[in-house]
Design a protein around this motif. Structure first.
Motif, PDB file in Angstrom:
ATOM      1  N   TYR A  54       5.615  -0.714   1.704  1.00 49.99           N
ATOM      2  CA  TYR A  54       5.214   0.534   0.813  1.00 49.99           C
ATOM      3  C   TYR A  54       5.413   0.634  -0.405  1.00 49.99           C
ATOM      4  O   TYR A  54       6.526   0.351  -0.908  1.00 49.99           O
ATOM      5  N   SER A  55       4.368   0.794  -1.109  1.00 48.95           N
ATOM      6  CA  SER A  55       4.392   0.878  -2.666  1.00 48.95           C
ATOM      7  C   SER A  55       5.552   1.605  -3.158  1.00 48.95           C
ATOM      8  O   SER A  55       5.899   2.797  -2.846  1.00 48.95           O
ATOM      9  N   GLY A  56       6.456   1.225  -4.172  1.00 46.27           N
ATOM     10  CA  GLY A  56       7.477   1.780  -4.607  1.00 46.27           C
ATOM     11  C   GLY A  56       8.657   2.034  -3.888  1.00 46.27           C
ATOM     12  O   GLY A  56       9.431   2.742  -4.203  1.00 46.27           O
ATOM     13  N   THR A  74       0.953  -1.395   0.019  1.00 48.36           N
ATOM     14  CA  THR A  74      -0.204   0.006  -0.025  1.00 48.36           C
ATOM     15  C   THR A  74       0.756   1.183  -0.086  1.00 48.36           C
ATOM     16  O   THR A  74       2.080   1.156   0.082  1.00 48.36           O
ATOM     17  N   ARG A  75       0.407   2.527  -0.356  1.00 47.31           N
ATOM     18  CA  ARG A  75       0.933   3.663  -0.047  1.00 47.31           C
ATOM     19  C   ARG A  75       0.902   3.784   1.499  1.00 47.31           C
ATOM     20  O   ARG A  75       0.014   3.303   2.281  1.00 47.31           O
ATOM     21  N   PRO A  76       1.531   4.641   2.275  1.00 43.87           N
ATOM     22  CA  PRO A  76       1.247   4.905   3.445  1.00 43.87           C
ATOM     23  C   PRO A  76       0.058   5.519   3.806  1.00 43.87           C
ATOM     24  O   PRO A  76      -0.430   6.453   3.085  1.00 43.87           O
ATOM     25  N   HIS A  77      -0.626   5.089   4.967  1.00 50.13           N
ATOM     26  CA  HIS A  77      -1.969   5.583   5.446  1.00 50.13           C
ATOM     27  C   HIS A  77      -1.767   6.052   6.659  1.00 50.13           C
ATOM     28  O   HIS A  77      -1.672   5.152   7.733  1.00 50.13           O
ATOM     29  N   ALA A  78      -1.432   7.317   7.209  1.00 51.84           N
ATOM     30  CA  ALA A  78      -0.993   8.022   8.287  1.00 51.84           C
ATOM     31  C   ALA A  78      -1.854   7.272   9.549  1.00 51.84           C
ATOM     32  O   ALA A  78      -1.507   6.746  10.448  1.00 51.84           O
ATOM     33  N   LEU A  79      -3.426   7.611   9.372  1.00 52.13           N
ATOM     34  CA  LEU A  79      -4.187   7.195  10.610  1.00 52.13           C
ATOM     35  C   LEU A  79      -4.375   5.630  10.610  1.00 52.13           C
ATOM     36  O   LEU A  79      -4.141   4.884  11.861  1.00 52.13           O
ATOM     37  N   ALA A  80      -4.587   4.892   9.589  1.00 51.55           N
ATOM     38  CA  ALA A  80      -4.745   3.258   9.697  1.00 51.55           C
ATOM     39  C   ALA A  80      -3.349   2.835  10.186  1.00 51.55           C
ATOM     40  O   ALA A  80      -3.414   1.820  10.996  1.00 51.55           O
ATOM     41  N   ASP A  81      -2.207   3.448   9.688  1.00 50.04           N
ATOM     42  CA  ASP A  81      -0.902   2.771  10.122  1.00 50.04           C
ATOM     43  C   ASP A  81      -0.488   2.916  11.483  1.00 50.04           C
ATOM     44  O   ASP A  81      -0.216   2.302  12.380  1.00 50.04           O
TER      45      ASP A  81
END
Length: 163
Positions: free
Chosen positions: A154-156, A125-132
């Motif tokens: 984290y993607s890429g 995934t891309r970073p997800h501040a709240l969920a992570d």
């Protein structure tokens, strides 16, 4: 006997992702990758906007507020992500199949892992501040449901999420 690694992604996989994934097994291993791309339209607008803002992406946050994508658009985008990702993984020499997953993304991953008796689950995934931060990301949810570690990339990048 072929081992399976199940991968759930929300982003088109790039060469760095393919390299990270193919490092999970040796060249001589008989491993089949199964790629899942969710077509889940149930997004939390507030969480998506906060994610964009934490990445200092004001245009992205504004786009999240303005855009209301219908189910057919989301499914078409998921199909495009799937095709691009399959091509990237095959280009890296991986034996891979995939599909667009309907319904809840985490439930689709868990069901596929159990059905195939997979040796590993990977979430990209891309970073997800709240969920992570609050361990509500897909990898943490899947890990809780499976009772097994789930790799969160984290993607890429080569960065590993904390799940």
């Amino acid at each position: 006997m072929t081992d399976s690694i199940i991968i759930l992604t929300e982003e088109p996989l790039v060469a760095a992702d393919a390299a990270n994934i193919t490092r999970l097994y040796d060249d001589g291993d008989d491993v089949a990758l199964v790629l899942l791309v969710p077509a889940d339209t149930k997004r939390n607008l507030l969480v998506d906007v906060v994610d964009q803002l934490t990445m200092l992406d004001l245009p992205g946050a504004l786009r999240e507020l303005r855009e209301h994508r219908d189910a057919s658009t989301v499914r078409a985008e998921a199909s495009e992500i799937l095709e691009a990702s399959l091509s990237t993984l095959r280009g890296a020499g991986a034996m891979v199949t995939g599909r667009v997953a309907e319904g809840n993304a985490v439930d689709s991953l868990v069901a596929e892992v159990k059905a195939s008796d997979a040796r590993q689950a990977v979430v990209v995934t891309r970073p997800h501040a709240l969920a992570d931060t609050f361990r509500q990301d897909w990898a943490s949810q899947a890990q809780h449901k499976l009772g097994l570690p789930v790799l969160h990339l984290y993607s890429g990048s080569g960065f590993i999420g904390d799940s």
